[in-house]
Design a protein around this motif. Structure first.
Motif, PDB file in Angstrom:
ATOM      1  N   UNK A 128       0.736  -1.249  -0.025  1.00  0.00           N
ATOM      2  CA  UNK A 128       0.042  -0.121   0.167  1.00  0.00           C
ATOM      3  C   UNK A 128       0.998   1.189   0.023  1.00  0.00           C
ATOM      4  N   UNK A 129       0.122   2.442  -0.479  1.00  0.00           N
ATOM      5  CA  UNK A 129       0.750   3.664  -0.359  1.00  0.00           C
ATOM      6  C   UNK A 129      -0.470   4.512   0.379  1.00  0.00           C
ATOM      7  N   UNK A 130      -0.168   4.764   1.516  1.00  0.00           N
ATOM      8  CA  UNK A 130      -1.321   4.948   2.334  1.00  0.00           C
ATOM      9  C   UNK A 130      -2.670   4.286   2.586  1.00  0.00           C
ATOM     10  N   UNK A 131      -3.441   4.445   2.016  1.00  0.00           N
ATOM     11  CA  UNK A 131      -4.730   3.790   1.846  1.00  0.00           C
ATOM     12  C   UNK A 131      -5.176   3.343   0.356  1.00  0.00           C
ATOM     13  N   UNK A 132      -4.043   3.243  -0.444  1.00  0.00           N
ATOM     14  CA  UNK A 132      -4.307   3.056  -1.843  1.00  0.00           C
ATOM     15  C   UNK A 132      -3.442   1.628  -1.944  1.00  0.00           C
ATOM     16  N   UNK A 133      -3.844   0.553  -2.545  1.00  0.00           N
ATOM     17  CA  UNK A 133      -3.302  -0.636  -2.680  1.00  0.00           C
ATOM     18  C   UNK A 133      -2.736  -0.714  -4.199  1.00  0.00           C
ATOM     19  N   UNK A 134      -1.735  -1.071  -4.321  1.00  0.00           N
ATOM     20  CA  UNK A 134      -0.851  -1.161  -5.543  1.00  0.00           C
ATOM     21  C   UNK A 134      -0.432  -2.616  -5.854  1.00  0.00           C
ATOM     22  N   UNK A 135      -0.330  -3.468  -4.733  1.00  0.00           N
ATOM     23  CA  UNK A 135      -0.021  -4.733  -5.395  1.00  0.00           C
ATOM     24  C   UNK A 135      -1.119  -5.737  -4.521  1.00  0.00           C
ATOM     25  N   UNK A 136      -1.542  -6.762  -4.961  1.00  0.00           N
ATOM     26  CA  UNK A 136      -2.198  -7.635  -4.215  1.00  0.00           C
ATOM     27  C   UNK A 136      -1.476  -9.194  -4.342  1.00  0.00           C
ATOM     28  N   UNK A 137      -1.864  -9.752  -3.090  1.00  0.00           N
ATOM     29  CA  UNK A 137      -1.034 -11.128  -2.998  1.00  0.00           C
ATOM     30  C   UNK A 137      -2.094 -12.148  -2.625  1.00  0.00           C
ATOM     31  N   UNK A 138      -1.870 -13.460  -3.438  1.00  0.00           N
ATOM     32  CA  UNK A 138      -2.673 -14.443  -2.924  1.00  0.00           C
ATOM     33  C   UNK A 138      -1.989 -15.585  -3.444  1.00  0.00           C
ATOM     34  N   UNK A 139      -1.911 -16.676  -2.465  1.00  0.00           N
ATOM     35  CA  UNK A 139      -0.883 -17.712  -2.584  1.00  0.00           C
ATOM     36  C   UNK A 139      -1.776 -19.136  -2.231  1.00  0.00           C
ATOM     37  N   UNK A 140      -1.040 -20.271  -2.735  1.00  0.00           N
ATOM     38  CA  UNK A 140      -1.472 -21.665  -2.334  1.00  0.00           C
ATOM     39  C   UNK A 140      -0.217 -22.327  -2.123  1.00  0.00           C
TER      40      UNK A 140
END
Length: 224
Positions: free
Chosen positions: A140-152
């Motif tokens: 995040x930058x502040x409350x703005x999400x720049x990257x999502x992460x999801x794994x298995x």
């Protein structure tokens, strides 16, 4: 790090394939994971972009869709990773590490934080101060999400990974509640670095990944 030290590091094959249909990248990951169950395999990192697509985590709800599941604006896949719905599209750099965590740390929280650190360090090289948010996964930058992460992770072999919004058309996110988080915005690197391209970010991600995981990246040919 000196050249001799790098040579002593474990290596990781890296595949930089450009724009790849989601199903093709998903099948490639499953093939690599399957090989790990049959014989020792090197760690691998797949870096791609996808045509517009939505993915739902294994246990995610359809309540975060603003369209009918039977009539999505782009292809919709339910996949093995954790987390809620997300969107992939050109201009977003997606990284799929297929790692044997027994060679690293058998700790899922450690692995998630390492993936976040790869993105945080990448953005730092661009002069962007990115952080984690308590209780949330992603960068995040502040409350703005720049990257999502999801794994298995199965038998300590990883699949799926991270998606960094470099310069995508963010309109596709308007059809969902991204990652089930309604009160925070989705942003991109281009908002902070106008004109930036995925091609410029790829080597930065490779360098950060190499440093964070202490792996020597070896460019690999197109997989069979």
């Amino acid at each position: 790090m000196g050249r001799d030290q790098q040579a002593d590091q474990p290596f990781c094959e890296v595949y930089t394939l450009g724009l790849v249909p989601y199903a093709d990248a998903w099948n490639l990951q499953k093939s690599w994971v399957s090989r790990h169950r049959q014989s020792p395999q090197p760690d691998r990192l797949l870096l791609v972009e996808h045509p517009p697509v939505y993915t739902l985590g294994q246990g995610s709800t359809t309540e975060n869709l603003k369209f009918l599941e039977s009539n999505p604006p782009h292809p919709l896949f339910r996949i093995e990773r954790g987390g809620e719905v997300t969107h992939h599209c050109p201009g977003q750099l997606v990284g799929y590490p297929i790692l044997d965590l027994k060679r690293h740390q058998t700790d899922l929280h450690w692995y998630l934080r390492q993936l976040e650190e790869v993105v945080i360090q990448t953005l730092a090289t661009l002069g962007i101060h990115a952080t984690r948010q308590p209780g949330l996964t992603g960068v995040w930058v502040g409350d703005t999400k720049l990257a999502a992460i999801g794994i298995k992770v199965s038998r300590w072999i990883t699949m799926h990974g991270f998606a960094l919004n470099v310069c995508p058309d963010l309109a596709g996110f308007e059809a969902i509640i991204p990652c089930g988080i309604a009160d925070k915005a989705v942003g991109s690197v281009a908002q902070f670095c106008p004109g930036i391209t995925v091609a410029e970010v790829v080597p930065l991600v490779k360098q950060s990944f190499s440093e964070v995981f202490s792996l020597r990246l070896v460019e690999a040919p197109h997989p069979e």
